[in-house]
Design a protein around this motif. Structure first.
Motif, PDB file in Angstrom:
ATOM      1  N   HIS A  84       0.846  -1.179   0.000  1.00 44.04           N
ATOM      2  CA  HIS A  84       0.000   0.000   0.000  1.00 44.04           C
ATOM      3  C   HIS A  84       0.893   1.244   0.000  1.00 44.04           C
ATOM      4  N   LEU A  85       0.898   1.994  -1.093  1.00 39.53           N
ATOM      5  CA  LEU A  85       1.732   3.184  -1.236  1.00 39.53           C
ATOM      6  C   LEU A  85       0.894   4.421  -0.925  1.00 39.53           C
ATOM      7  N   LEU A  86       1.266   5.152   0.119  1.00 39.38           N
ATOM      8  CA  LEU A  86       0.530   6.341   0.543  1.00 39.38           C
ATOM      9  C   LEU A  86       1.403   7.571   0.389  1.00 39.38           C
ATOM     10  N   SER A  87       0.878   8.616  -0.224  1.00 35.54           N
ATOM     11  CA  SER A  87       1.621   9.875  -0.345  1.00 35.54           C
ATOM     12  C   SER A  87       0.724  11.015   0.109  1.00 35.54           C
ATOM     13  N   GLY A  88       1.341  12.141   0.442  1.00 39.19           N
ATOM     14  CA  GLY A  88       0.577  13.298   0.880  1.00 39.19           C
ATOM     15  C   GLY A  88      -0.080  13.119   2.236  1.00 39.19           C
ATOM     16  N   VAL A  89       0.475  12.271   3.078  1.00 38.12           N
ATOM     17  CA  VAL A  89      -0.087  12.033   4.409  1.00 38.12           C
ATOM     18  C   VAL A  89       0.308  13.176   5.341  1.00 38.12           C
ATOM     19  N   PRO A  90      -0.653  13.882   5.936  1.00 43.80           N
ATOM     20  CA  PRO A  90      -0.311  14.979   6.849  1.00 43.80           C
ATOM     21  C   PRO A  90       0.333  14.461   8.126  1.00 43.80           C
ATOM     22  N   ASN A  91       1.140  15.320   8.751  1.00 40.03           N
ATOM     23  CA  ASN A  91       1.856  14.929   9.967  1.00 40.03           C
ATOM     24  C   ASN A  91       0.925  14.466  11.073  1.00 40.03           C
ATOM     25  N   ASP A  92      -0.280  15.030  11.125  1.00 41.31           N
ATOM     26  CA  ASP A  92      -1.209  14.679  12.201  1.00 41.31           C
ATOM     27  C   ASP A  92      -1.675  13.229  12.124  1.00 41.31           C
ATOM     28  N   ASP A  93      -1.596  12.622  10.931  1.00 44.22           N
ATOM     29  CA  ASP A  93      -2.041  11.235  10.774  1.00 44.22           C
ATOM     30  C   ASP A  93      -0.912  10.223  10.989  1.00 44.22           C
TER      31      ASP A  93
END
Length: 386
Positions: free
Chosen positions: A273-282
């Motif tokens: 699962h490739l995730l990008s643009g994840v905010p620091n809060d998550d």
């Protein structure tokens, strides 16, 4: 603090432009120094205002101020990139003299030319020498430019700050800079990843990103040097035949050219699962819901994600060959960056021995958490001003 050091200048380009890495290092250090030395003026020299969101992370204090270029270069206004680049590499020295800066700290491996000649003491932080250790990851022209900047900065520097013993060894290996003028000052690491994320937030994050029930985690830019393909290949081993891998990071050409084709070839699309643009809060929730953290990078200057993972209660498997043993300590597991079977075995072992390994690792990394980085840096400045 010496009375002679009333004003310190800092290279603030990365502070206002980089969300993580060099930018985070600069903002954290300046905020700490502002508290530790309230009577010293800290002037942040940035070629432009940059990202307002990042600027706002520098705490507003009476002894902290941003400085930007003014004037023209051959009739070209300050808004042009030509003038901003010239100002940062040469023109800034005149502003430093105008502002009575006694010492200037290059936070991202660079110092302006003419600093020493102007009588201003220079300190430069070297984070890593990847372009010399692994030039294959760069274009030849970039290697040439970075190498010139590295040696030019050493000529200007009264003292060098290395962020790890590994980086110090590399500086000594690739230059003749005196060892007794290199100080190792670890970058401070906060403790926010130790704070337990509540079940509601975890469920919300899991649903938002479609995270599997159990997974191995990697965090970092998906580029060749970071070597995430090793972790993907580990999923093909019998020991991990049902495992999922979650990778949080910015994709690059390497992702499209190497990682995704391999996933498709081996039928791993549903398990990686490739995730990008994840905010620091998550991020804390994503860390804390994982079973293990892997960091197969071939070379790092330090390795903050390793520390974040340990703070999140995860056992860690990382690669040998750079400073990751220094960051994670003796209770993480380390494997060759080319041995995916060893990676798979280490993941299984790390999860089985998770409790005691994590407990001892948490004790080890306490040396980096809210470290007295500011006080150690002030000691470096005092040595320079002697």
């Amino acid at each position: 603090m010496s009375k002679k050091l009333n004003t310190i200048g800092f290279d603030a380009k990365r502070i206002v432009r980089n969300g993580t890495g060099l930018g985070s290092y600069g903002r954290t250090l300046v905020n700490s120094l502002a508290l530790a030395a309230p009577d010293t003026q800290l002037l942040l020299y940035a070629p432009d205002e940059g990202d307002g969101r990042l600027r706002s992370q520098v705490e507003s204090r009476p002894n902290v101020r941003f400085v930007h270029p003014q004037g023209f270069l051959g009739g070209v206004p300050v808004l042009s990139r030509l003038w901003r680049d010239y100002w940062r590499t040469r023109g800034m020295v005149g502003d430093l003299q105008r502002d009575n800066v006694a010492l200037y700290h290059g936070l991202s491996g660079e110092l302006p030319m003419g600093l020493h000649r102007a009588g201003i003491r220079g300190v430069v932080t070297i984070h890593d020498l990847i372009f010399l250790r692994h030039p294959e990851y760069y274009k030849p022209l970039d290697v040439f430019i970075y190498k010139r900047k590295f040696h030019a900065s050493l000529k200007e520097a009264e003292r060098v700050v290395a962020i790890s013993e590994c980086t110090k060894r590399d500086i000594l290996a690739y230059s003749d800079y005196p060892a007794d003028r290199i100080s190792v000052v670890y970058q401070s690491c906060g403790t926010r990843f130790r704070t337990k994320v509540d079940a509601e937030k975890q469920a919300e994050v899991r649903a938002r990103y479609g995270l599997p029930g159990r997974y191995v985690l990697n965090v970092g830019t998906i580029e060749e040097r970071k070597n995430v393909l090793l972790a993907v290949k580990a999923l093909t081993c019998d020991a991990l035949r049902d495992a999922h891998l979650v990778v949080v990071g910015r994709p690059t050409a390497y992702t499209r050219r190497v990682v995704q084709p391999y996933m498709e070839k081996m039928g791993l699309e549903g398990r990686v699962h490739l995730l990008s643009g994840v905010p620091n809060d998550d991020l804390p929730a994503i860390y804390q819901m994982a079973q293990c953290f892997v960091y197969p990078s071939r070379y790092e200057g330090f390795g903050i994600p390793v520390i974040e993972a340990i703070q999140s209660g995860l056992p860690v498997v990382a690669a040998t060959g750079s400073c990751l043993e220094e960051a994670g300590g003796p209770d993480c597991l380390y494997v060759s960056p080319d041995d995916h079977e060893a990676m798979a075995s280490a993941i299984v072992r790390a999860m089985a021995e998770s409790g005691p390994r994590v407990e001892r690792s948490l004790q080890y990394i306490s040396r980096f958490e809210n470290a007295d980085t500011a006080l150690r840096m002030l000691d470096v400045y005092a040595q320079v001003m002697e």
